[in-house]
Scaffold this motif. Sequence first.
Motif, PDB file in Angstrom:
ATOM      1  N   ALA A  81       0.816  -1.218   0.000  1.00  0.00           N
ATOM      2  CA  ALA A  81       0.000   0.000   0.000  1.00  0.00           C
ATOM      3  C   ALA A  81       0.848   1.266   0.000  1.00  0.00           C
ATOM      4  O   ALA A  81       0.584   2.202  -0.744  1.00  0.00           O
ATOM      5  CB  ALA A  81      -0.932  -0.004   1.209  1.00  0.00           C
ATOM      6  N   SER A  82       1.909   1.276   0.823  1.00  0.00           N
ATOM      7  CA  SER A  82       2.729   2.492   0.935  1.00  0.00           C
ATOM      8  C   SER A  82       3.982   2.438   0.075  1.00  0.00           C
ATOM      9  O   SER A  82       4.591   3.468  -0.197  1.00  0.00           O
ATOM     10  CB  SER A  82       3.144   2.712   2.393  1.00  0.00           C
ATOM     11  N   GLY A  83       4.380   1.247  -0.314  1.00  0.00           N
ATOM     12  CA  GLY A  83       5.630   1.094  -1.056  1.00  0.00           C
ATOM     13  C   GLY A  83       6.853   1.177  -0.161  1.00  0.00           C
ATOM     14  O   GLY A  83       7.982   1.150  -0.639  1.00  0.00           O
ATOM     15  N   ARG A  84       6.645   1.265   1.136  1.00  0.00           N
ATOM     16  CA  ARG A  84       7.747   1.398   2.099  1.00  0.00           C
ATOM     17  C   ARG A  84       8.459   0.054   2.252  1.00  0.00           C
ATOM     18  O   ARG A  84       7.826  -0.975   2.476  1.00  0.00           O
ATOM     19  CB  ARG A  84       7.171   1.851   3.428  1.00  0.00           C
ATOM     20  N   THR A  85       9.780   0.071   2.144  1.00  0.00           N
ATOM     21  CA  THR A  85      10.578  -1.142   2.303  1.00  0.00           C
ATOM     22  C   THR A  85      11.411  -1.031   3.571  1.00  0.00           C
ATOM     23  O   THR A  85      12.098  -0.027   3.787  1.00  0.00           O
ATOM     24  CB  THR A  85      11.496  -1.366   1.085  1.00  0.00           C
ATOM     25  N   THR A  86      11.323  -2.059   4.408  1.00  0.00           N
ATOM     26  CA  THR A  86      12.078  -2.094   5.648  1.00  0.00           C
ATOM     27  C   THR A  86      12.870  -3.392   5.720  1.00  0.00           C
ATOM     28  O   THR A  86      12.544  -4.375   5.063  1.00  0.00           O
ATOM     29  CB  THR A  86      11.149  -2.003   6.876  1.00  0.00           C
ATOM     30  N   ARG A 120      17.563  -2.102  12.413  1.00  0.00           N
ATOM     31  CA  ARG A 120      16.333  -1.881  11.654  1.00  0.00           C
ATOM     32  C   ARG A 120      16.618  -0.751  10.676  1.00  0.00           C
ATOM     33  O   ARG A 120      17.273   0.230  11.047  1.00  0.00           O
ATOM     34  CB  ARG A 120      15.183  -1.503  12.579  1.00  0.00           C
ATOM     35  N   ALA A 121      16.126  -0.918   9.450  1.00  0.00           N
ATOM     36  CA  ALA A 121      16.393   0.096   8.431  1.00  0.00           C
ATOM     37  C   ALA A 121      15.174   0.288   7.541  1.00  0.00           C
ATOM     38  O   ALA A 121      14.385  -0.638   7.330  1.00  0.00           O
ATOM     39  CB  ALA A 121      17.587  -0.314   7.569  1.00  0.00           C
ATOM     40  N   GLU A 122      15.030   1.497   7.058  1.00  0.00           N
ATOM     41  CA  GLU A 122      14.092   1.791   5.989  1.00  0.00           C
ATOM     42  C   GLU A 122      14.948   2.071   4.761  1.00  0.00           C
ATOM     43  O   GLU A 122      15.972   2.766   4.862  1.00  0.00           O
ATOM     44  CB  GLU A 122      13.224   2.993   6.327  1.00  0.00           C
ATOM     45  N   LEU A 123      14.546   1.504   3.642  1.00  0.00           N
ATOM     46  CA  LEU A 123      15.355   1.602   2.428  1.00  0.00           C
ATOM     47  C   LEU A 123      14.580   2.257   1.299  1.00  0.00           C
ATOM     48  O   LEU A 123      13.358   2.209   1.268  1.00  0.00           O
ATOM     49  CB  LEU A 123      15.814   0.216   1.981  1.00  0.00           C
ATOM     50  N   ARG A 124      15.347   2.860   0.377  1.00  0.00           N
ATOM     51  CA  ARG A 124      14.782   3.433  -0.839  1.00  0.00           C
ATOM     52  C   ARG A 124      15.547   2.895  -2.029  1.00  0.00           C
ATOM     53  O   ARG A 124      16.779   2.780  -1.979  1.00  0.00           O
ATOM     54  CB  ARG A 124      14.942   4.947  -0.836  1.00  0.00           C
ATOM     55  N   ARG A 125      14.813   2.647  -3.101  1.00  0.00           N
ATOM     56  CA  ARG A 125      15.467   2.275  -4.348  1.00  0.00           C
ATOM     57  C   ARG A 125      15.888   3.582  -5.036  1.00  0.00           C
ATOM     58  O   ARG A 125      15.080   4.479  -5.215  1.00  0.00           O
ATOM     59  CB  ARG A 125      14.516   1.494  -5.245  1.00  0.00           C
TER      60      ARG A 125
END
Length: 158
Positions: A81-86, A120-125
Amino acid sequence: MTSRPDHFDISTLISLYFRTLDEREFPENWACAYFTDDVWTVTPIGTSQGIDAMWHTREAIERYARTQHMSSDVLVHTDAASGRTTASWNALMRHVHHGSTLQALGPDTQPVFTVGGVYRAELRRTPDGWRMAHMEVTAIWTTGTPPHLPSAPQPPTS
């Protein structure tokens, strides 16, 4: 759900980041290979914001004669839904004190400080691949003599 290629790429990014720390490879702009320009991190030595603030990682590693960082159980999740990658992973981090540190701290100082923790990490392409936009380290347990931290990390003098 995260695709297998993305999980592999993110796991590889984590492994390469840890390897860089242990091999002490800090060329100019080294952090750009692992983090976004607006990264913010929370670690036991403090909070940093922005790619230029990542010098604190180098400073922390150089407090020791040698280090070994091991990651395991990398879990990657993308919220559709959010496209958020963790991602999260367990880590075992061993730090060997410099001889001068051992001498300064006295005969009861243990030569190796070990931390078991969780990242813990949040990632962006990005156009250059996956990068960490946020990374947080939580120490779960420690053994040995911890470092004596300065009251506030100071940037390197080059």
